[in-house]
Every structure is written in C-alpha cells, then in structure tokens.
Design an enzyme around this catalytic site. Structure first.
Site, short mmCIF file in Angstrom:
data_model
loop_
_atom_site.label_atom_id
_atom_site.label_comp_id
_atom_site.label_asym_id
_atom_site.label_seq_id
_atom_site.Cartn_x
_atom_site.Cartn_y
_atom_site.Cartn_z
N ASP A 1 -19.40 -11.24 -77.26
CA ASP A 1 -18.41 -10.04 -77.44
C ASP A 1 -18.46 -9.02 -76.32
O ASP A 1 -17.74 -8.45 -75.80
CB ASP A 1 -19.04 -9.23 -78.92
CG ASP A 1 -18.24 -10.28 -79.90
OD1 ASP A 1 -17.76 -11.02 -79.92
OD2 ASP A 1 -18.77 -9.73 -81.14
N GLU B 1 -10.93 -15.93 -76.11
CA GLU B 1 -11.52 -15.42 -74.90
C GLU B 1 -10.51 -15.58 -73.77
O GLU B 1 -10.82 -15.36 -72.77
CB GLU B 1 -12.89 -16.40 -74.45
CG GLU B 1 -12.32 -17.80 -74.07
CD GLU B 1 -12.55 -18.70 -75.37
OE1 GLU B 1 -12.70 -19.94 -75.15
OE2 GLU B 1 -12.31 -18.30 -76.34
N ASP C 1 -9.06 -17.02 -68.60
CA ASP C 1 -9.80 -17.65 -69.59
C ASP C 1 -11.30 -17.57 -69.05
O ASP C 1 -11.80 -17.87 -68.04
CB ASP C 1 -9.64 -18.98 -69.90
CG ASP C 1 -10.25 -19.60 -71.25
OD1 ASP C 1 -9.75 -19.24 -72.32
OD2 ASP C 1 -11.05 -20.18 -71.04
#
Length: 319
Positions: A197, A223, A180
C-alpha cells in the site's frame, strides 16, 4: 378596526421575526415593504447587501444589477419573482451559491404570492450550506480512491470522455499513459501488504508532483494507474512518461532499514482519427504497456512502437 389591524400587523411581524430564514415582503412593483430580523442581521453582517437590500429597495433591480460568479442565479431569481407577481406561478424555488470572502455558502430561495389587495410576494432565503457541503463531500468520496487520494476509475473515465470529445471537436492532441507497478505481487510477498500500500501511495505522490495541473492522474485498479494528458501528442506523452518513470525509480518506499525501491512500466496511446473513443485510447495504451513489460519492465513504450501484428490483438495479462 385600526387597533385590530395593528394587532394583526404586530402578530405577523412577531411570526416572521421568529423564523431563521431571511424573509422580505415585496409589493406588486417588487419594492421591499418589510423584512424580518434574520434579513436585517444578514444585511448588517454583509455590508454590500445592507446598502441595497433594505426597506424601500427595488428587489428586481437588485437581482438584475448583480455581477460576478453568482449573477446568473440572480437573473434566474428575477425571472422567478416576475412569474409570481404576474400570477403565472404559485411557487418559485432556486438553490444558489452566495459565497463570502471567508466562507462558502449556499441558500434556497423561495418566492410565493401574497394574497391581499395590494398583492406582492413573500421572498425567503434559507441556508442549505451544511447540506451542500455534505453533498460535495459525498461526491468527492465517490470519485476518489481511498488508498492514494487520487481520482478513481469512474472519475478518470468521465473526465477522459470529455477531453477526448473536446480533442475531436477542436482537432487538438490528447494522450493517455497507463502505469503498472513492476512485480507488485513480489513486493507484497516480500515486504507485506502494508508496504505494498505504501508503494502505491509513493508512486501516486511522486507522479502527481511531476505532472501539470491540467493532467489527470488516477488509480484505475490494483497496482494500475492512468494519466490523461490534454494537448499532448504521442511523442510528448512518451517524454512525460519517461520523466515519471525516472522519478519513480529515484523514490524509496518506507523508512529506515525497511526502505526499498520500486519501478513501473508505462504504455502510451494517443487519441487517433479513426477511433477517438476513450476505450480505444486506453486499449492502445494497454497494448503498449504489455509491450513494455515484455521488453523487460521499467521502461516506456508507445503504441506506435508496438509491432503491427501485436497492435491488432488483445494484450495478455501482465504482471
């Protein structure tokens, strides 16, 4: 009568020559008695075929002597021809690959009985390459995350299920690492969503380069990423995760003055004897990931290192 027969034969030849499918006619003994123009052209363009698939060749022998990747389909086709010649079926169809060194190709083969005194069958092969390529591309898109180019959650779960089943059957190790991006909301708020992004694409690229070909890295949402590590126990998975963590820390997102660093937290869970399901394995990795976040982020935590009281509770939402 002879002239009428010649006219009929000439008419039939003209008709099958006008068709784009590769067509041949075999007699009751599966010997090729005539072929159309498309068949002749195909054999000329593929020399290995031209040496064995002309008029007078024994079609069943051609199928049964096939070797290589497509040989299984050839054996199936032979059984289909036999069923037609023996009157057991009115139509046989088979889609099969027929790749050349230069290009991948697929064909639809059809066999239908020939209704005359000599009996026999008509065999046609029609190219379906464009359709197959489209099907493969649609399947690829359905299993790919459009932002990072990685496999998506659906593909990961399907693959992980197979690997966990294999690990259980043969008693081998397998692990999952969950990843993460740390403080991803702050990345978006500070640098913008386009930069966010870019951060996800950067992590995907860095991790993919550091993994083996047999490992499966996927973006499973937002994410969050996951790595399937076949043949790797929990201790080995921790070492892999630490290697990935360091690689992510060294990476820089963006270019020029707009470059910025990122970090990620990692949670590792292994396939275990009691509950060997993918969901259980992911659940263990998720709890380890939460523990990594609680420990200050930018670190690796294994499920074995999670306190026992936390192992039995659901992991809260982390960020």
């Amino acid at each position: 009568m002879t002239m009428l027969m010649q006219r009929a034969d000439g008419f039939a030849d003209a008709v099958i020559d006008a068709l784009s499918s590769h067509i041949c006619v075999i007699d009751k003994d599966s010997v090729i008695v005539t072929v159309n123009r498309a068949w002749r052209n195909f054999t000329l363009e593929n020399p290995p075929v031209s040496s064995c698939a002309g008029v007078g060749a024994h079609y069943l022998k051609i199928c049964r002597s096939a070797s290589g990747p497509a040989s299984e389909g050839a054996q199936q086709f032979a059984l289909g021809i036999e069923s037609i010649l023996e009157g057991k079926a009115e139509l046989f169809q088979l889609e099969y690959p027929c790749h050349s060194p230069e290009v991948n190709r697929w064909f639809l083969g059809e066999v239908t009985p020939l209704r005359n005194r000599q009996r026999g069958a008509v065999i046609s092969h029609m190219t379906i390459t464009d359709r197959k390529l489209l099907e493969l591309e649609l399947a690829r898109l359905a299993s790919t995350d459009s932002l990072t180019g990685l496999p998506n959650r659906r593909y990961f779960l399907e693959t992980a299920n197979l690997e966990v089943e294999r690990a259980g059957r043969f008693g081998v190790a397998a692990s999952v690492a969950m990843i993460d991006v740390d403080r991803f909301k702050a990345v978006n708020d500070t640098y913008g969503h386009a930069a966010g992004d870019d951060a996800l694409r950067c992590l995907a690229q860095v991790c993919r380069k550091a993994l083996r070909h047999i490992d499966v890295l996927a973006r499973i949402g937002g994410e969050e990423f996951a790595v399937l590590l076949p043949g790797t126990d929990e201790a080995g998975a921790v070492s892999v995760a630490e290697k990935l963590r360091q690689a992510v820390c060294k990476a820089q997102v963006g270019s020029g003055k707009d470059r910025f660093p990122i970090s990620a937290s990692f949670g590792v869970g292994a396939v275990r004897g009691g509950d060997r399901s993918v969901d259980a394995c992911l659940g263990r990795a998720d709890k380890a990931l939460y523990a990594a976040k609680q420990a200050g982020r930018n670190c690796v935590m294994s499920f074995a290192a999670v306190p026992s009281e936390a192992q039995d509770t659901d992991a809260p939402t982390y960020c």
